[in-house]
Design an enzyme around this catalytic site. Structure first.
Site, PDB file in Angstrom:
ATOM      1  N   CYS A   1     -33.914  78.807 -72.734  1.00 47.85           N
ATOM      2  CA  CYS A   1     -35.071  79.378 -72.021  1.00 47.85           C
ATOM      3  C   CYS A   1     -35.240  78.800 -70.627  1.00 47.85           C
ATOM      4  O   CYS A   1     -35.866  79.413 -69.769  1.00 47.85           O
ATOM      5  CB  CYS A   1     -36.369  79.094 -72.764  1.00 47.85           C
TER       6      CYS A   1
ATOM      7  N   ARG B   1     -42.166  90.027 -79.174  1.00 46.38           N
ATOM      8  CA  ARG B   1     -42.114  90.185 -77.711  1.00 46.38           C
ATOM      9  C   ARG B   1     -41.246  91.361 -77.261  1.00 46.38           C
ATOM     10  O   ARG B   1     -41.415  91.857 -76.150  1.00 46.38           O
ATOM     11  CB  ARG B   1     -41.553  88.897 -77.074  1.00 46.38           C
TER      12      ARG B   1
ATOM     13  N   HIS C   1     -38.090  83.892 -80.629  1.00 45.50           N
ATOM     14  CA  HIS C   1     -37.097  84.819 -80.078  1.00 45.50           C
ATOM     15  C   HIS C   1     -35.827  84.801 -80.935  1.00 45.50           C
ATOM     16  O   HIS C   1     -35.579  83.829 -81.657  1.00 45.50           O
ATOM     17  CB  HIS C   1     -36.706  84.394 -78.653  1.00 45.50           C
TER      18      HIS C   1
ATOM     19  N   ASP D   1     -46.190  79.569 -68.521  1.00 48.41           N
ATOM     20  CA  ASP D   1     -44.914  79.644 -69.247  1.00 48.41           C
ATOM     21  C   ASP D   1     -43.718  79.889 -68.327  1.00 48.41           C
ATOM     22  O   ASP D   1     -42.607  80.123 -68.810  1.00 48.41           O
ATOM     23  CB  ASP D   1     -44.977  80.777 -70.291  1.00 48.41           C
TER      24      ASP D   1
ATOM     25  N   ARG E   1     -47.328  86.714 -69.259  1.00 51.40           N
ATOM     26  CA  ARG E   1     -46.038  86.385 -68.665  1.00 51.40           C
ATOM     27  C   ARG E   1     -45.486  87.510 -67.780  1.00 51.40           C
ATOM     28  O   ARG E   1     -44.458  87.329 -67.114  1.00 51.40           O
ATOM     29  CB  ARG E   1     -45.017  86.028 -69.763  1.00 51.40           C
TER      30      ARG E   1
ATOM     31  N   GLU F   1     -35.595  82.178 -68.478  1.00 51.17           N
ATOM     32  CA  GLU F   1     -34.592  83.047 -69.115  1.00 51.17           C
ATOM     33  C   GLU F   1     -35.178  84.383 -69.572  1.00 51.17           C
ATOM     34  O   GLU F   1     -34.475  85.400 -69.578  1.00 51.17           O
ATOM     35  CB  GLU F   1     -33.970  82.347 -70.318  1.00 51.17           C
ATOM     36  N   ASP F   2     -36.454  84.378 -69.925  1.00 50.72           N
ATOM     37  CA  ASP F   2     -37.042  85.593 -70.498  1.00 50.72           C
ATOM     38  C   ASP F   2     -37.189  86.739 -69.505  1.00 50.72           C
ATOM     39  O   ASP F   2     -37.413  87.879 -69.909  1.00 50.72           O
ATOM     40  CB  ASP F   2     -38.422  85.269 -71.098  1.00 50.72           C
TER      41      ASP F   2
ATOM     42  N   LEU G   1     -48.285  79.650 -73.855  1.00 48.53           N
ATOM     43  CA  LEU G   1     -48.324  80.178 -75.228  1.00 48.53           C
ATOM     44  C   LEU G   1     -47.499  79.291 -76.149  1.00 48.53           C
ATOM     45  O   LEU G   1     -46.440  78.806 -75.758  1.00 48.53           O
ATOM     46  CB  LEU G   1     -47.727  81.588 -75.241  1.00 48.53           C
TER      47      LEU G   1
HETATM   48  N1  GLY Z   1     -44.118  79.444 -74.537  1.00 49.34           N
HETATM   49  C1  GLY Z   1     -43.061  80.345 -74.423  1.00 49.34           C
HETATM   50  C2  GLY Z   1     -43.476  81.723 -74.784  1.00 49.34           C
HETATM   51  O1  GLY Z   1     -44.363  81.866 -75.602  1.00 49.34           O
HETATM   52  O2  GLY Z   1     -42.970  82.676 -74.297  1.00 49.34           O
END
Ligand code: GLY
Length: 260
Positions: free
Chosen positions: A255, A135, A168, A63, A89, A68-69, A21
């Site tokens: 990230c 998100r 973010h 991704d 994701r 980190e996400d 993404l």
């Molecule tokens: N490409 C990182 C994200 O969209 O989460």
């Protein structure tokens, strides 16, 4: 006191990294160059005291290099698995849960209807800022805040949905110390940061806001001389890192690792 890190989980970009993404228009990433930049990032983490735990690349999740996400860690205290806000994701969390299980026997998770990317979580000592974004939703933030409260950590919300140019919260603001932030101008005056010392990223260098404190240095993207000067003037030692290929996919320095 800012946490000292001894471990960092990373995951190299997969061969189909370019299928991930992105909201930016910086061109298609060169995967070979992204791998070289990732290797240099890992070497820098090791130089600054982290044992690097590299998970295998995962082409099912383009991704997935942005580890980190997928979890929020309070070093030495606990960790929680997130519920990433982008459907593509969501499956990234399984490998991260496995990797964290031997360090954190109890691993709660954010559950639907909550959604939360930990890129929206900016930890500054015993205060944590949670971005409400495309998100991360209010329910995800509420669940995280309840978990943080168990550790005596207060949460403050920062709605970034009308702040252009950032995916973010941490694309725009990070903590350099327990009471000092580095922020893009658009967020620097936010009421949630009123009791913090805020360094403002110079104009046209907004990408450099996503720096990351790793023990005694600040990792900062290469190619942002005004931000480097600002940070040096404030007394920080810097570790510049080449990030061009990750920037093309909306990714920043923080990230690329889960640090604890
Ligand atoms: N490409 C990182 C994200 O969209 O989460």
């Amino acid at each position: 006191m800012f946490s000292r890190f001894t471990q960092a989980i990373v995951r190299p970009p997969a061969r189909n990294f370019a299928n991930g993404l992105t909201t930016v228009d910086l061109g298609v990433p060169n995967v070979a160059l992204a791998l070289a930049q990732h290797a240099a990032y890992c070497a820098a983490l090791a130089r600054h005291g982290c044992t690097v735990i590299a998970l295998p690349a995962d082409s099912a999740h383009p991704d997935s290099t942005f580890v980190e996400d997928t979890a929020l860690i309070l070093p030495g205290r606990g960790a929680i698995i997130t519920h990433p806000g982008a459907a593509s994701r969501a499956g990234e969390v399984h490998a991260i849960r496995d990797a964290l299980a031997s360090f954190f026997p109890e691993l709660p998770e954010i559950t639907t209807p909550g959604a939360l990317d930990a890129g929206d979580v900016c930890e500054a000592g015993d205060v944590v800022f949670i971005g409400i974004s495309e998100r991360t939703n209010a329910d995800g933030a509420r669940q995280l805040a309840a978990w943080l409260a168990r550790y005596g950590v207060a949460a403050r919300l920062v709605d970034i949905r009308r702040t252009p140019g950032i995916l973010h919260l941490k694309s725009g603001v990070v903590a350099l110390d327990a009471n000092r932030l580095l922020s893009i101008k658009a967020l620097a005056g936010h009421a949630a940061f009123a009791d913090m010392d805020v360094l403002r990223v110079p104009a046209d260098e907004e990408y450099a806001a996503n720096s990351v404190r790793v023990n005694d240095v600040i990792f900062v993207a290469e190619g942002y001389p005004l931000t480097h000067a600002l940070l040096r003037q404030a007394g920080y030692a810097l570790e510049p890192v080449a990030m061009s290929e990750f920037a093309k996919m909306d990714g920043g320095l923080s990230c690329l690792s889960l640090r604890f």
